[in-house]
Design an enzyme around this catalytic site. Structure first.
Site, PDB file in Angstrom:
ATOM      1  N   ASP A 199      26.324 100.219  50.722  1.00 17.85           N
ATOM      2  CA  ASP A 199      27.525  99.460  51.026  1.00 17.85           C
ATOM      3  C   ASP A 199      28.298 100.082  52.319  1.00 17.85           C
ATOM      4  OD1 ASP A 199      30.493  98.818  49.047  1.00 17.85           O
ATOM      5  OD2 ASP A 199      29.749  97.920  50.662  1.00 17.85           O
ATOM      6  N   ASP A 213      15.705 101.574  56.225  1.00 15.46           N
ATOM      7  CA  ASP A 213      17.116 101.417  56.071  1.00 15.46           C
ATOM      8  C   ASP A 213      17.495  99.916  56.340  1.00 15.46           C
ATOM      9  OD1 ASP A 213      20.023 102.650  58.519  1.00 15.46           O
ATOM     10  OD2 ASP A 213      19.664 101.126  56.930  1.00 15.46           O
ATOM     11  N   ILE A 214      17.947  99.446  55.357  1.00 13.28           N
ATOM     12  CA  ILE A 214      17.864  98.058  55.219  1.00 13.28           C
ATOM     13  C   ILE A 214      19.138  97.277  56.319  1.00 13.28           C
ATOM     14  CG2 ILE A 214      19.982  97.763  53.570  1.00 13.28           C
ATOM     15  CD1 ILE A 214      18.677  95.779  51.891  1.00 13.28           C
ATOM     16  N   ASN A 237      30.629  96.933  45.506  1.00 12.37           N
ATOM     17  CA  ASN A 237      31.404  97.305  44.203  1.00 12.37           C
ATOM     18  C   ASN A 237      32.540  95.729  44.039  1.00 12.37           C
ATOM     19  OD1 ASN A 237      34.237  97.668  45.380  1.00 12.37           O
ATOM     20  ND2 ASN A 237      33.099  99.555  46.212  1.00 12.37           N
ATOM     21  N   SER A 261      22.212  99.496  42.177  1.00 18.91           N
ATOM     22  CA  SER A 261      22.585 100.297  40.817  1.00 18.91           C
ATOM     23  C   SER A 261      21.965 101.709  40.788  1.00 18.91           C
ATOM     24  CB  SER A 261      22.399  99.456  39.568  1.00 18.91           C
ATOM     25  OG  SER A 261      23.789  98.641  39.537  1.00 18.91           O
ATOM     26  N   THR A 262      20.828 101.873  41.444  1.00 18.98           N
ATOM     27  CA  THR A 262      20.065 102.979  41.187  1.00 18.98           C
ATOM     28  C   THR A 262      20.667 104.306  41.822  1.00 18.98           C
ATOM     29  OG1 THR A 262      18.594 102.680  42.966  1.00 18.98           O
ATOM     30  CG2 THR A 262      18.140 101.757  40.935  1.00 18.98           C
ATOM     31  N   GLY A 263      21.801 104.187  42.769  1.00 18.02           N
ATOM     32  CA  GLY A 263      22.227 105.175  43.501  1.00 18.02           C
ATOM     33  C   GLY A 263      23.735 105.805  42.457  1.00 18.02           C
ATOM     34  N   VAL A 264      24.657 105.580  42.994  1.00 19.45           N
ATOM     35  CA  VAL A 264      25.956 105.904  42.555  1.00 19.45           C
ATOM     36  C   VAL A 264      26.150 105.295  40.864  1.00 19.45           C
ATOM     37  CG1 VAL A 264      28.390 105.496  42.459  1.00 19.45           C
ATOM     38  CG2 VAL A 264      27.247 106.275  44.566  1.00 19.45           C
ATOM     39  N   TYR A 265      25.524 104.350  40.894  1.00 20.60           N
ATOM     40  CA  TYR A 265      25.664 103.716  39.587  1.00 20.60           C
ATOM     41  C   TYR A 265      24.481 104.141  38.538  1.00 20.60           C
ATOM     42  CZ  TYR A 265      29.278 100.420  41.022  1.00 20.60           C
ATOM     43  OH  TYR A 265      30.594  99.947  41.596  1.00 20.60           O
TER      44      TYR A 265
END
Ligand code: APR
Length: 172
Positions: free
Chosen positions: A35, A11-12, A25, A118-122
């Site tokens: 986010d 977890d970052i 976003n 970008s590799t999740g929701v996007y």
């Protein structure tokens, strides 16, 4: 250069580094995924500072304090939504990394951690995204010798494998 790059799973929001990068976003007013996790961990002052930034165009990066996070700063960048690759998504994702490193160097941050932007929701394809991340990290480490640690944080196991494959391709 390769010794300056770390790949970890976790977890970052837990990392005590100079800066963690947020996959935000364009509003910069929070969201889900990483986010949401960053805003939850940083507390309400983060959103208050983000409100003063007037958003962020895709591919660009803006810096705030980290507040209740162990990280000193958050670098908010906005990745491209994947539309199949024909709308300049690759170049926009490269810009996220280039601009995040540029902002980090401009603020004398020497350790920076990235999620898989970008590799999740996007829905950006993971393998290609991790390769771009690694290529841009190599270029940034050559350009900004003051950056001593780059940490790629995989949330899911397949992301860790993708980063490891990308590191082999880029660094040998
Ligand atoms: N630590 C590290 N990585 C994380 C964490 C976390 N706590 N939570 C999620 N991730 C990973 C996801 O598994 C994914 O690999 O971050 C990567 C990016 O996924 P998203 O957070 O969905 O971000 P993105 O695909 O760039 O979409 C951005 O989602 O949350 C909204 O407001 C955000 O609208 C924006 C969009």
């Amino acid at each position: 250069m390769r010794e300056k790059v770390e790949i970890v799973q976790g977890d970052i929001t837990k990392l005590a580094v100079d800066g963690i990068v947020n996959a935000a976003n364009t509003s910069l007013l929070g969201g889900g995924g990483v986010d949401g996790a960053i805003h939850r961990a940083a507390g309400p002052e983060l959103l208050a500072e983000c409100r003063t930034l007037n958003g962020c165009p895709t591919g660009e990066a803006k810096i705030t304090k980290g507040y209740r996070l162990p990280a000193r700063h958050v670098i908010h960048t906005v990745g491209p939504v994947w539309h199949g690759g024909g709308k300049g998504e690759r170049e926009l994702l490269r810009n996220c990394y280039r601009n995040s490193f540029q902002v980090a160097a401009a603020h004398d941050l020497s350790s920076i951690a990235f999620p898989a932007i970008s590799t999740g929701v996007y829905r950006y394809p993971l393998e290609d995204a991790c390769r771009i991340a690694m290529e841009e990290a190599k270029a940034a480490l050559e350009r900004y010798p003051q950056i001593s640690r780059v940490i790629f944080v995989a949330f899911a196991p397949e992301a860790k494998l993708a980063y490891e494959r990308a590191a082999k391709e880029v660094f040998g």
